[in-house]
Design an enzyme around this catalytic site. Sequence first.
Site, PDB file in Angstrom:
ATOM      1  N   ILE A  63       7.280 -16.705  19.453  1.00 42.30           N
ATOM      2  CA  ILE A  63       7.164 -18.210  18.509  1.00 42.30           C
ATOM      3  C   ILE A  63       8.877 -18.121  18.028  1.00 42.30           C
ATOM      4  O   ILE A  63       9.395 -19.137  17.582  1.00 42.30           O
ATOM      5  CB  ILE A  63       6.466 -18.168  17.176  1.00 42.30           C
ATOM      6  CG1 ILE A  63       7.051 -17.208  16.299  1.00 42.30           C
ATOM      7  CG2 ILE A  63       5.096 -18.067  17.805  1.00 42.30           C
ATOM      8  CD1 ILE A  63       6.212 -17.443  14.963  1.00 42.30           C
ATOM      9  N   SER A 139      -0.979 -17.386   2.753  1.00 39.75           N
ATOM     10  CA  SER A 139      -1.203 -16.196   1.831  1.00 39.75           C
ATOM     11  C   SER A 139      -1.141 -16.657   0.542  1.00 39.75           C
ATOM     12  O   SER A 139      -0.999 -17.672   0.095  1.00 39.75           O
ATOM     13  CB  SER A 139       0.197 -15.188   2.057  1.00 39.75           C
ATOM     14  OG  SER A 139       0.186 -14.289   1.015  1.00 39.75           O
ATOM     15  N   TYR A 192       9.206 -12.828   1.553  1.00 39.19           N
ATOM     16  CA  TYR A 192       7.665 -13.324   2.143  1.00 39.19           C
ATOM     17  C   TYR A 192       7.368 -14.533   1.211  1.00 39.19           C
ATOM     18  O   TYR A 192       6.871 -15.332   2.043  1.00 39.19           O
ATOM     19  CB  TYR A 192       7.079 -12.178   2.087  1.00 39.19           C
ATOM     20  CG  TYR A 192       5.659 -12.403   2.768  1.00 39.19           C
ATOM     21  CD1 TYR A 192       5.463 -12.515   4.329  1.00 39.19           C
ATOM     22  CD2 TYR A 192       4.395 -12.607   2.122  1.00 39.19           C
ATOM     23  CE1 TYR A 192       4.206 -12.851   4.789  1.00 39.19           C
ATOM     24  CE2 TYR A 192       3.146 -12.911   2.554  1.00 39.19           C
ATOM     25  CZ  TYR A 192       3.163 -12.778   4.055  1.00 39.19           C
ATOM     26  OH  TYR A 192       1.961 -13.250   4.280  1.00 39.19           O
TER      27      TYR A 192
END
Length: 282
Positions: A63, A139, A192
């Site tokens: 990707i 998430s 993240y």
Amino acid sequence: MSSSKVAVVTGSNKGIGYAIVQGLCEKFDGVVYLTARDVNRGQEAVAKLNQLGLKPSFHQLEITDESSITKFRDHLVQNHGGIDILINNAAIAFKRTATEPFSEQAVITNSVNYYATLKVCDILFPILKKNAKVIHVSSSEGHLSKIPSATLRSQFNDPSLTVPKLNQLVEKFIQDAKNDKHKEAGWGTSSYAVSKVAVSALTKIQQRNFDQETPNRNISVNSVHPGYIKTDMTGHTGFGTIEEGARAPLFLALEAENLKGQYIWKDGTVAQWDAEKPPAPF
């Protein structure tokens, strides 16, 4: 050209992505593409599913490589005419014990989790078929509350936010990280989390854009927290199995109706993305 429906799962040679492919092969009436950046690992994953009597198709997909995405798009157009289900699962996360400088973690994490996901969308969205579904595997860290600054939260949650403006927010984080000012600027200490909050914000932007399409293809875009799952990404410290992690993404892909632009929790319910804190348990 095949007239079958087509589902694509990025980063699916292991972990939650692998379990999603398995679930689609069992329940989806169409062609299911398992994709991986490494051809050997992808083919090994396909072979494992073949042993279960399942027959996913395989295509290489990195990707972060625009030419890889473009080759896959051309293959899909030539052989199937487009995509019915796109599940953006590919992502990375540095371990808590990582020794790389935070600035490096900020660049790499957002390059993959946000910018590469965006590139996949830019290239594959034009070939989405009518009534297609897009699922971004996010998430609990993608909940807006993970950004400490109220000012930044309001910018991410701005109903007029555009992709260019969202890009500017992500670039601001990266620059603050490089200058070691990310804490005082209100970003927190997790690259993240920033990457996944950006994906959650992107979900809402993309849905608004699809809603304004003419002619309207009735495409849905949702992000989903699959649960804290035992995978390589979590260092196998999670609580759930990969099959449990696949449940909510599979629900969105195969069962959900009239859900658009939402942040979905692991049990398939709509979670308020801008609440003071995410639902529990994680």
